[in-house]
Write a protein that holds these residues in place. Structure first.
Motif, short mmCIF file in Angstrom:
data_model
loop_
_atom_site.label_atom_id
_atom_site.label_comp_id
_atom_site.label_asym_id
_atom_site.label_seq_id
_atom_site.Cartn_x
_atom_site.Cartn_y
_atom_site.Cartn_z
N HIS A 175 0.83 -1.20 0.00
CA HIS A 175 0.00 0.00 0.00
C HIS A 175 0.87 1.26 0.00
N ALA A 176 1.89 1.27 0.85
CA ALA A 176 2.78 2.44 0.93
C ALA A 176 3.51 2.65 -0.39
N ARG A 177 3.94 1.57 -1.03
CA ARG A 177 4.65 1.71 -2.31
C ARG A 177 3.71 2.19 -3.42
N LEU A 178 2.47 1.72 -3.39
CA LEU A 178 1.52 2.16 -4.40
C LEU A 178 1.23 3.66 -4.27
N GLU A 179 1.06 4.13 -3.05
CA GLU A 179 0.82 5.56 -2.86
C GLU A 179 2.04 6.37 -3.27
N ALA A 180 3.23 5.85 -3.00
CA ALA A 180 4.46 6.52 -3.44
C ALA A 180 4.53 6.57 -4.96
N ALA A 181 4.12 5.47 -5.60
CA ALA A 181 4.11 5.42 -7.06
C ALA A 181 3.19 6.48 -7.65
N LYS A 182 2.05 6.72 -7.00
CA LYS A 182 1.12 7.75 -7.48
C LYS A 182 1.76 9.13 -7.39
N LEU A 183 2.46 9.40 -6.28
CA LEU A 183 3.14 10.69 -6.15
C LEU A 183 4.25 10.84 -7.18
N ILE A 184 5.00 9.76 -7.39
CA ILE A 184 6.09 9.79 -8.38
C ILE A 184 5.54 10.12 -9.75
N VAL A 197 12.62 12.85 -18.89
CA VAL A 197 12.68 12.48 -17.47
C VAL A 197 13.34 11.12 -17.33
N ILE A 198 14.26 11.02 -16.37
CA ILE A 198 14.87 9.74 -15.98
C ILE A 198 14.54 9.52 -14.52
N LEU A 199 14.04 8.36 -14.20
CA LEU A 199 13.64 8.02 -12.83
C LEU A 199 14.48 6.84 -12.36
N THR A 200 15.25 7.05 -11.29
CA THR A 200 16.09 6.00 -10.72
C THR A 200 15.58 5.64 -9.34
N GLY A 201 15.90 4.43 -8.87
CA GLY A 201 15.50 4.12 -7.51
C GLY A 201 15.63 2.66 -7.12
N ASP A 202 15.69 2.46 -5.81
CA ASP A 202 15.46 1.15 -5.21
C ASP A 202 13.99 1.13 -4.84
N PHE A 203 13.20 0.40 -5.62
CA PHE A 203 11.76 0.40 -5.44
C PHE A 203 11.28 -0.74 -4.54
N ASN A 204 12.24 -1.56 -4.06
CA ASN A 204 11.88 -2.69 -3.21
C ASN A 204 10.74 -3.50 -3.81
N ALA A 205 10.76 -3.61 -5.13
CA ALA A 205 9.69 -4.31 -5.84
C ALA A 205 10.19 -4.72 -7.22
N THR A 248 19.13 -12.72 -8.85
CA THR A 248 18.04 -12.90 -9.82
C THR A 248 16.87 -11.95 -9.56
N ARG A 249 16.84 -11.29 -8.41
CA ARG A 249 15.71 -10.42 -8.07
C ARG A 249 16.09 -8.97 -8.33
N LEU A 250 15.42 -8.37 -9.29
CA LEU A 250 15.71 -6.98 -9.67
C LEU A 250 14.75 -6.04 -8.96
N ILE A 251 15.27 -5.28 -8.00
CA ILE A 251 14.45 -4.31 -7.29
C ILE A 251 14.95 -2.88 -7.51
N ASP A 252 16.10 -2.74 -8.15
CA ASP A 252 16.65 -1.44 -8.50
C ASP A 252 16.36 -1.20 -9.98
N HIS A 253 15.75 -0.07 -10.29
CA HIS A 253 15.27 0.15 -11.65
C HIS A 253 15.60 1.55 -12.14
N ILE A 254 15.65 1.68 -13.46
CA ILE A 254 15.73 2.98 -14.11
C ILE A 254 14.59 3.04 -15.13
N PHE A 255 13.82 4.10 -15.06
CA PHE A 255 12.73 4.33 -16.00
C PHE A 255 13.01 5.59 -16.80
N VAL A 256 12.52 5.63 -18.03
CA VAL A 256 12.73 6.81 -18.88
C VAL A 256 11.43 7.16 -19.60
#
Length: 290
Positions: A175-184, A197-205, A248-256
């Protein structure tokens, strides 16, 4: 007549030069890198910041990223990286708990001052009062935030936004991550009208999670890994100081955003091969062009 012809030729060449300059492509190397909150480090000296710092600096000097969206660094670690890099770096961002508290986590953006001019910057806090420093909501027990910056590339004059974040991991996580995603995404939508825009982060997801799928659903941004035919390095980014298994678990991402072309994507695993620890995560790196 000859002088007139020379003048016309000169003006044509100047015009051509301006045209070529205006069409120049910007190329940058961007990292997303969780560099480990020092309070959580075990007693093993090889995993402590004093031992990891030289290895992290060597990696930065080797690969020469232009921008690093960092997570978990405390402010004193940011200051050490900037002062000891010898690479013309600057850092921006504030500590989560207190602007002057050097031992709080800081979602700092590090950047190369010789290539980039900082035009503006700020913070968005993951809460129902996102402009209030240090605020948090949705069952979180401590603050998490997004640091943003607008840069101008010196060589081309082109501008871009970089947003860097660390999503919540404890408690009511999804729930907390989803609300953060909305703000992002509200930040992305506002910024992309003006510049890429480039978006970087550890999204823990992972990319299949509810929060990241929300971010992808309207097509404003894409995950960088999905935009290249041959991603390089391990499939995952978190290794937890374990060299016996390939992450094998990718939780760090870059979006463009759609106006950014990803030329290369890699998860840099040098520390797993050498045993010279930099963090419990691997840096995710992209070469972009726009």
């Amino acid at each position: 007549m000859l002088k007139v012809a020379h003048k016309i030729l000169f003006l044509m060449l100047v015009g051509l030069g301006l045209s070529l300059s205006s069409q120049a492509k910007t190329k940058l190397c961007i990292w997303s890198y969780n560099m480990l909150f020092e309070h959580h480090v075990p007693a093993d000296s090889a995993q402590q910041w004093a031992q990891r710092l030289p290895n992290a600096l060597a990696s930065i000097k080797r690969y020469k990223p232009d921008i690093i969206g960092s997570q978990e660094l405390q402010t004193y670690q940011v200051e050490q990286l900037v002062s000891e890099s010898g690479y013309g770096w600057a850092g921006l961002g504030i500590s989560h708990g207190d602007r002057k508290h050097v031992k709080d986590e800081n979602e700092a953006i590090l950047y190369n001052k010789s290539r980039l001019d900082l035009l503006s910057s700020g913070m968005v806090w993951f809460s129902t009062t996102p402009s209030q420093a240090g605020s948090y909501s949705w069952g979180m027990k401590y603050p998490r935030a997004c640091t943003w910056a607008k840069f101008k590339v010196r060589r081309t004059g082109q501008t871009l936004y970089v947003l860097n974040s660390h999503f919540y991991v404890d408690g009511d996580k999804e729930h907390a991550r989803l609300e953060a995603a909305k703000l992002i995404m509200s930040q992305v939508h506002g910024a992309q009208v003006d510049a890429p825009v480039i978006l970087t982060g550890d999204f823990n997801a992972t990319i299949s999670s509810l929060s990241l799928q929300y971010m992808l659903r309207d097509g404003s941004i894409s995950e960088a890994r999905s935009l290249v035919s041959k991603p390089e390095g391990p499939a995952g980014s978190y290794h937890g100081f374990d060299r016996t298994h390939t992450p094998t678990r990718l939780i760090d991402h870059i979006f463009v955003t759609r106006d950014v072309k990803v030329k290369r994507y890699r998860v840099i695993d040098d520390q797993l091969l050498s045993g010279k620890w930099e963090s419990d995560h691997l840096p995710v790196a992209v070469d972009i062009q726009f």
